[in-house]
Write a protein that holds these residues in place. Structure first.
Motif, PDB file in Angstrom:
ATOM      1  N   GLY A  31      14.315 -15.695   8.987  1.00 37.81           N
ATOM      2  CA  GLY A  31      12.833 -16.299   9.289  1.00 37.81           C
ATOM      3  C   GLY A  31      11.923 -15.441   8.502  1.00 37.81           C
ATOM      4  N   VAL A  32      10.507 -15.994   8.848  1.00 38.45           N
ATOM      5  CA  VAL A  32       9.499 -15.469   8.050  1.00 38.45           C
ATOM      6  C   VAL A  32       9.216 -13.778   8.504  1.00 38.45           C
ATOM      7  N   ALA A  33       9.476 -13.475   9.585  1.00 39.33           N
ATOM      8  CA  ALA A  33       9.502 -12.083   9.983  1.00 39.33           C
ATOM      9  C   ALA A  33      10.655 -11.074   9.300  1.00 39.33           C
ATOM     10  N   ALA A  34      11.650 -11.808   9.215  1.00 34.72           N
ATOM     11  CA  ALA A  34      12.620 -11.108   8.362  1.00 34.72           C
ATOM     12  C   ALA A  34      12.265 -10.969   6.770  1.00 34.72           C
ATOM     13  N   GLN A  35      11.578 -11.829   6.258  1.00 34.56           N
ATOM     14  CA  GLN A  35      10.980 -11.916   4.964  1.00 34.56           C
ATOM     15  C   GLN A  35       9.927 -10.821   4.934  1.00 34.56           C
ATOM     16  N   LEU A  36       9.046 -10.908   5.793  1.00 35.48           N
ATOM     17  CA  LEU A  36       8.036  -9.912   5.823  1.00 35.48           C
ATOM     18  C   LEU A  36       8.561  -8.415   6.056  1.00 35.48           C
ATOM     19  N   GLY A  37       9.316  -8.246   7.070  1.00 33.76           N
ATOM     20  CA  GLY A  37      10.083  -7.053   7.601  1.00 33.76           C
ATOM     21  C   GLY A  37       9.075  -6.790   8.693  1.00 33.76           C
ATOM     22  N   SER A  38       9.791  -5.910   9.597  1.00 35.43           N
ATOM     23  CA  SER A  38       9.428  -5.705  11.060  1.00 35.43           C
ATOM     24  C   SER A  38       7.822  -4.955  10.825  1.00 35.43           C
ATOM     25  N   LEU A  39       7.589  -4.039   9.819  1.00 36.66           N
ATOM     26  CA  LEU A  39       6.531  -3.301   9.797  1.00 36.66           C
ATOM     27  C   LEU A  39       5.372  -4.299   9.565  1.00 36.66           C
ATOM     28  N   PHE A  40       5.269  -5.326   8.613  1.00 32.74           N
ATOM     29  CA  PHE A  40       4.177  -6.064   8.196  1.00 32.74           C
ATOM     30  C   PHE A  40       3.874  -7.113   9.527  1.00 32.74           C
ATOM     31  N   SER A  41       5.135  -7.580  10.273  1.00 33.68           N
ATOM     32  CA  SER A  41       5.026  -8.613  11.375  1.00 33.68           C
ATOM     33  C   SER A  41       4.049  -7.691  12.410  1.00 33.68           C
ATOM     34  N   CYS A  42       4.670  -6.563  12.865  1.00 32.15           N
ATOM     35  CA  CYS A  42       3.927  -5.897  13.753  1.00 32.15           C
ATOM     36  C   CYS A  42       2.421  -5.629  13.517  1.00 32.15           C
ATOM     37  N   VAL A  43       2.130  -5.048  12.287  1.00 31.28           N
ATOM     38  CA  VAL A  43       1.038  -4.842  11.708  1.00 31.28           C
ATOM     39  C   VAL A  43       0.049  -6.150  11.972  1.00 31.28           C
ATOM     40  N   PHE A  44       0.464  -7.407  11.622  1.00 34.70           N
ATOM     41  CA  PHE A  44      -0.024  -8.546  11.737  1.00 34.70           C
ATOM     42  C   PHE A  44      -0.365  -8.860  13.196  1.00 34.70           C
ATOM     43  N   ILE A  45       0.423  -8.704  14.015  1.00 38.71           N
ATOM     44  CA  ILE A  45       0.349  -8.993  15.553  1.00 38.71           C
ATOM     45  C   ILE A  45      -0.576  -8.137  16.166  1.00 38.71           C
ATOM     46  N   VAL A  46      -0.274  -6.759  15.847  1.00 39.48           N
ATOM     47  CA  VAL A  46      -1.279  -5.847  16.592  1.00 39.48           C
ATOM     48  C   VAL A  46      -2.679  -5.747  15.825  1.00 39.48           C
ATOM     49  N   GLY A  47      -2.796  -6.041  14.705  1.00 42.10           N
ATOM     50  CA  GLY A  47      -4.004  -6.087  13.896  1.00 42.10           C
ATOM     51  C   GLY A  47      -4.671  -7.098  14.326  1.00 42.10           C
ATOM     52  N   LEU A  48      -4.382  -8.451  14.343  1.00 40.45           N
ATOM     53  CA  LEU A  48      -5.081  -9.696  14.582  1.00 40.45           C
ATOM     54  C   LEU A  48      -5.416  -9.867  16.111  1.00 40.45           C
ATOM     55  N   PHE A  49      -4.726  -8.971  17.124  1.00 42.26           N
ATOM     56  CA  PHE A  49      -5.188  -9.096  18.452  1.00 42.26           C
ATOM     57  C   PHE A  49      -6.675  -8.757  18.782  1.00 42.26           C
ATOM     58  N   PRO A  50      -7.138  -7.849  18.258  1.00 45.89           N
ATOM     59  CA  PRO A  50      -8.594  -7.381  18.646  1.00 45.89           C
ATOM     60  C   PRO A  50      -9.583  -8.563  18.390  1.00 45.89           C
TER      61      PRO A  50
END
Length: 89
Positions: free
Chosen positions: A1-20
């Protein structure tokens, strides 16, 4: 999937970074709705219809076009978010 292609680090950064940003927009719209209702009460007008973000925007800008654009942005963003979850699966 997309998360696998981005990597777990970028996926977590996007999720946590866009929450605020998401939280800020939600609080801002809730406060705007409260101000619209209180202003209508002070001016002794009938309470405006402000149940959705689009209706709040229409009331603030006094233009149906603004409400339509907000509807498109909100539901389009939601649709993209749901689609991204499906891509991850």
């Amino acid at each position: 999937g997309v998360a696998a292609q981005l990597g777990s680090l970028f996926s977590c950064v996007f999720i946590v970074g866009l929450f605020p940003v998401s939280l800020f927009v939600s609080v801002l719209m809730a406060r705007t709705r409260t101000l619209v209702v209180k202003t209508a009460e002070l001016q002794q007008r009938g309470l405006p219809n402000v149940e959705t973000m689009g209706e709040v925007a229409s009331n603030i800008f006094r233009a149906q076009r603004a409400g339509s654009w907000v509807y498109i942005m909100v539901y389009g963003y939601t649709l993209l978010g749901n689609a991204s979850y499906l891509l991850v699966l």
